[in-house]
Design an enzyme around this catalytic site. Structure first.
Site, short mmCIF file in Angstrom:
data_model
loop_
_atom_site.label_atom_id
_atom_site.label_comp_id
_atom_site.label_asym_id
_atom_site.label_seq_id
_atom_site.Cartn_x
_atom_site.Cartn_y
_atom_site.Cartn_z
N PRO A 11 0.79 -1.23 0.00
CA PRO A 11 0.00 0.00 0.00
C PRO A 11 0.82 1.28 0.00
CG PRO A 11 -0.17 -1.14 2.10
CD PRO A 11 0.49 -2.08 1.15
N ASN A 12 0.34 2.22 -0.77
CA ASN A 12 0.88 3.58 -0.88
C ASN A 12 2.18 3.67 -1.70
OD1 ASN A 12 -1.17 4.88 0.78
ND2 ASN A 12 -0.27 3.70 2.45
N ARG A 19 5.41 10.92 -2.53
CA ARG A 19 5.16 10.57 -1.13
C ARG A 19 6.45 10.69 -0.32
NH1 ARG A 19 4.73 4.44 1.12
NH2 ARG A 19 4.15 4.96 3.24
N TYR A 24 11.51 8.31 1.19
CA TYR A 24 11.43 7.21 0.22
C TYR A 24 12.14 7.49 -1.11
CZ TYR A 24 7.97 5.51 3.53
OH TYR A 24 7.35 5.07 4.67
N ASN A 75 8.07 -5.82 -1.02
CA ASN A 75 8.00 -4.67 -0.13
C ASN A 75 6.54 -4.56 0.27
OD1 ASN A 75 7.94 -2.28 1.22
ND2 ASN A 75 9.04 -1.08 -0.32
N ALA A 78 3.19 -1.02 4.67
CA ALA A 78 2.62 -1.04 6.02
C ALA A 78 2.20 -2.45 6.46
CB ALA A 78 1.45 -0.08 6.10
N GLU A 99 12.90 -9.71 1.24
CA GLU A 99 12.13 -8.55 1.73
C GLU A 99 12.93 -7.28 1.45
OE1 GLU A 99 11.47 -8.80 5.94
OE2 GLU A 99 10.35 -6.92 6.01
N HIS A 101 12.84 -2.90 1.77
CA HIS A 101 12.26 -1.61 2.17
C HIS A 101 13.16 -0.50 1.68
CE1 HIS A 101 9.35 -3.62 4.67
NE2 HIS A 101 10.34 -4.38 5.11
N ARG A 108 13.51 4.06 12.28
CA ARG A 108 12.26 4.80 12.24
C ARG A 108 11.38 4.49 13.46
NH1 ARG A 108 9.54 4.54 6.64
NH2 ARG A 108 8.51 6.36 7.56
#
Ligand code: DQA
Length: 152
Positions: A11-12, A19, A24, A75, A78, A99, A101, A108
């Protein structure tokens, strides 16, 4: 024959580029897809690059990868931090999973520092921005024994 890799974005991530670029980066998802396709070509990997804002759709894609693909780059955005359903699907699929990110989730918010996906992942790359996707493809190529994959 080249192996097939499913790259799943959660998502996003469709909003990359606009964003929070300070977190990012400024690459769009289309930029990252183009880089993955180019890297895949060099590594003799076929790339199926997708994005969804829907947890159930993500689970469906992971389940289908069992028959349609040889490895997964994910990825989960969330859902990384919330989804036991995504974890269970990845555990069921029995193939290498890397995985990724863009940001360094360990620097964070505390809630980002736990990953359900990590419990099913062969390895995790975070904090290297878009380059993380290319590095994930390198890792899969070497594990799947395709041309051009380094053995490191
Ligand atoms: C992310 C990190 C997640 O915590 C966040 O929810 C995202 C993107 C990353 O690529 O850095 O949407 O997965």
């Amino acid at each position: 024959m080249g192996k097939s890799i499913l790259i799943i974005n959660g998502p996003n991530l469709n909003m990359l580029g606009t964003r929070q670029p300070e977190v990012y980066g400024s690459d769009t998802l289309a930029d990252i897809e183009a880089a993955c396709v180019a890297r895949g070509k060099a590594l003799d990997l076929t790339i199926d690059f997708r994005q969804t804002n829907d947890e159930g759709e993500m689970v469906d894609w992971i389940q289908a990868a069992r028959t349609d693909h040889d490895g997964i780059v994910i990825n989960a955005a969330a859902y990384t931090h919330t989804s036991v359903a995504v974890l269970d699907a990845l555990l069921a699929v029995e193939m290498p999973v890397i995985e990724v990110h863009l940001s360094n989730i360990h620097q964070r918010d505390e809630f980002r520092q736990h990953s359900y996906v990590a419990k099913a992942a062969t390895g995790m790359i975070c904090g290297l921005g878009a380059q993380g996707y290319s590095l994930a493809l390198e890792a899969l190529a070497s594990r799947l024994g395709t041309n051009g994959g380094s053995t490191a």
